[in-house]
Design a protein around this motif. Structure first.
Motif, mmCIF file in Angstrom:
data_model
loop_
_atom_site.group_PDB
_atom_site.id
_atom_site.type_symbol
_atom_site.label_atom_id
_atom_site.label_comp_id
_atom_site.label_asym_id
_atom_site.label_seq_id
_atom_site.Cartn_x
_atom_site.Cartn_y
_atom_site.Cartn_z
ATOM 1 N N VAL A 48 7.392 6.557 6.161
ATOM 2 C CA VAL A 48 7.708 7.397 7.302
ATOM 3 C C VAL A 48 7.671 6.670 8.846
ATOM 4 N N LEU A 49 8.744 6.446 9.339
ATOM 5 C CA LEU A 49 8.598 5.771 10.719
ATOM 6 C C LEU A 49 9.233 6.643 11.868
ATOM 7 N N GLN A 50 8.353 6.647 13.014
ATOM 8 C CA GLN A 50 8.873 7.626 14.110
ATOM 9 C C GLN A 50 9.302 8.878 13.483
ATOM 10 N N ASN A 51 8.490 9.393 12.845
ATOM 11 C CA ASN A 51 8.741 11.012 12.143
ATOM 12 C C ASN A 51 10.012 11.164 11.344
ATOM 13 N N ASN A 52 10.722 9.802 10.791
ATOM 14 C CA ASN A 52 11.800 9.799 9.923
ATOM 15 C C ASN A 52 11.428 9.024 8.798
ATOM 16 N N ILE A 53 12.210 9.662 7.689
ATOM 17 C CA ILE A 53 12.171 9.170 6.267
ATOM 18 C C ILE A 53 12.930 8.044 6.216
ATOM 19 N N THR A 54 12.427 6.803 5.813
ATOM 20 C CA THR A 54 13.262 5.464 5.593
ATOM 21 C C THR A 54 13.995 5.506 4.208
ATOM 22 N N GLU A 55 14.954 4.464 4.269
ATOM 23 C CA GLU A 55 15.732 4.460 3.067
ATOM 24 C C GLU A 55 15.211 3.503 1.986
ATOM 25 N N VAL A 56 14.027 2.783 2.158
ATOM 26 C CA VAL A 56 13.688 1.798 1.337
ATOM 27 C C VAL A 56 12.144 2.259 1.052
ATOM 28 N N GLY A 57 11.966 2.258 -0.391
ATOM 29 C CA GLY A 57 10.569 2.836 -0.673
ATOM 30 C C GLY A 57 10.066 1.740 -2.069
ATOM 31 N N THR A 58 8.883 1.945 -2.433
ATOM 32 C CA THR A 58 8.205 1.455 -3.802
ATOM 33 C C THR A 58 8.244 2.547 -4.423
ATOM 34 N N LEU A 59 8.407 2.335 -5.960
ATOM 35 C CA LEU A 59 8.108 2.886 -7.055
ATOM 36 C C LEU A 59 6.659 2.819 -7.666
ATOM 37 N N LEU A 60 5.875 3.694 -7.772
ATOM 38 C CA LEU A 60 4.531 3.589 -8.150
ATOM 39 C C LEU A 60 4.138 4.248 -9.580
ATOM 40 N N THR A 61 3.329 3.745 -10.098
ATOM 41 C CA THR A 61 2.678 4.286 -11.350
ATOM 42 C C THR A 61 1.226 4.869 -11.359
ATOM 43 N N ILE A 62 1.081 5.824 -11.699
ATOM 44 C CA ILE A 62 -0.170 6.611 -11.750
ATOM 45 C C ILE A 62 -1.237 5.800 -12.723
ATOM 46 N N THR A 63 -2.223 4.860 -12.387
ATOM 47 C CA THR A 63 -3.030 4.256 -13.173
ATOM 48 C C THR A 63 -4.281 5.068 -13.880
ATOM 49 N N GLU A 64 -4.836 5.993 -12.741
ATOM 50 C CA GLU A 64 -5.956 6.889 -13.305
ATOM 51 C C GLU A 64 -6.007 7.806 -12.534
ATOM 52 N N ILE A 65 -6.472 8.939 -12.862
ATOM 53 C CA ILE A 65 -6.910 10.061 -12.115
ATOM 54 C C ILE A 65 -8.633 10.022 -12.039
ATOM 55 N N VAL A 66 -8.926 9.601 -10.973
ATOM 56 C CA VAL A 66 -10.552 9.209 -10.846
ATOM 57 C C VAL A 66 -11.338 10.481 -10.895
#
Length: 211
Positions: A48-66
């Protein structure tokens, strides 16, 4: 390939292979994490830049709920997988509190260029030495990528996002090298200024100029 993924807009930039620890406290994102963890599915972090959602992001996987707290808040560990581009945002999924997006995954070149990486390591090491920072990048030099340096050279969040949008490793390394050289010129100048200020008032041993 297109895909529908839950999204988590945040004022951060995450890169592929990056390990990110998060404290989850908002109800919609607690639901998102529970759903993704139970189904063993990834989610996307969108800057989120300048209160706007950008169009490029990163996919993440959850490796652990600590840890899960009594109120449902949780500490989790995640890891970046790949870069995506948003085609369409779905503000709220049916019967869910969180948003989603239809995304595509652009080709992202991550081939290691050893010569360029060595140059970048030299520049970053010089910067860290001046700033008295001791950073161990852990991986051997032939395994390092531009993403490993992105959070350690003083980029602004806008510059980090600009780097995220670059899809060729050579482009990313050149981007970082130029930035580090620019910062080095500034901090070197500051060190010289500090030295001049420190010496002001001391007895000076100066060689005369021959006319």
């Amino acid at each position: 390939m297109t895909n529908l993924i839950p999204i988590f807009p945040l004022q951060i930039v995450v890169y592929p292979n990056e390990n990110l620890n998060l404290h989850i406290f908002e109800p919609r994102y607690k639901q998102l994490i529970y759903d993704c963890y139970a189904a063993n599915k990834p989610f996307g972090i969108v800057p989120v830049l300048q209160n706007n959602i950008t169009e490029v992001g990163t996919l993440l996987t959850i490796t652990e709920i600590v840890q899960v707290y009594e109120d449902g808040k949780m500490d989790i560990k995640t890891q970046g997988i790949e870069v995506f581009k948003i085609l369409e945002i779905i503000n709220q999924l049916p019967e869910k509190l969180y948003s989603a997006a239809i995304v595509t995954y652009p080709n992202n070149n991550t081939n290691n260029n050893l010569h360029q990486i060595k140059q970048l390591v030299t520049a970053v090491s010089a910067l860290h030495k001046i700033l008295e920072i001791n950073k161990d990048f852990k991986n051997p030099i032939h395994e390092l990528l531009s993403y490993d340096f992105a959070h350690h050279v003083g980029l602004s969040i806008n510059e980090e996002y600009e780097l995220l949008q670059l899809l060729f490793e050579e482009q990313r390394i050149e981007f970082l090298k130029k930035h580090v050289q620019k910062v080095l010129s500034v901090v070197t100048g500051l060190e010289s200024l500090k030295e001049r200020i420190h010496l002001n008032g001391h007895f000076k041993q100066l060689k005369g100029f021959n006319l």
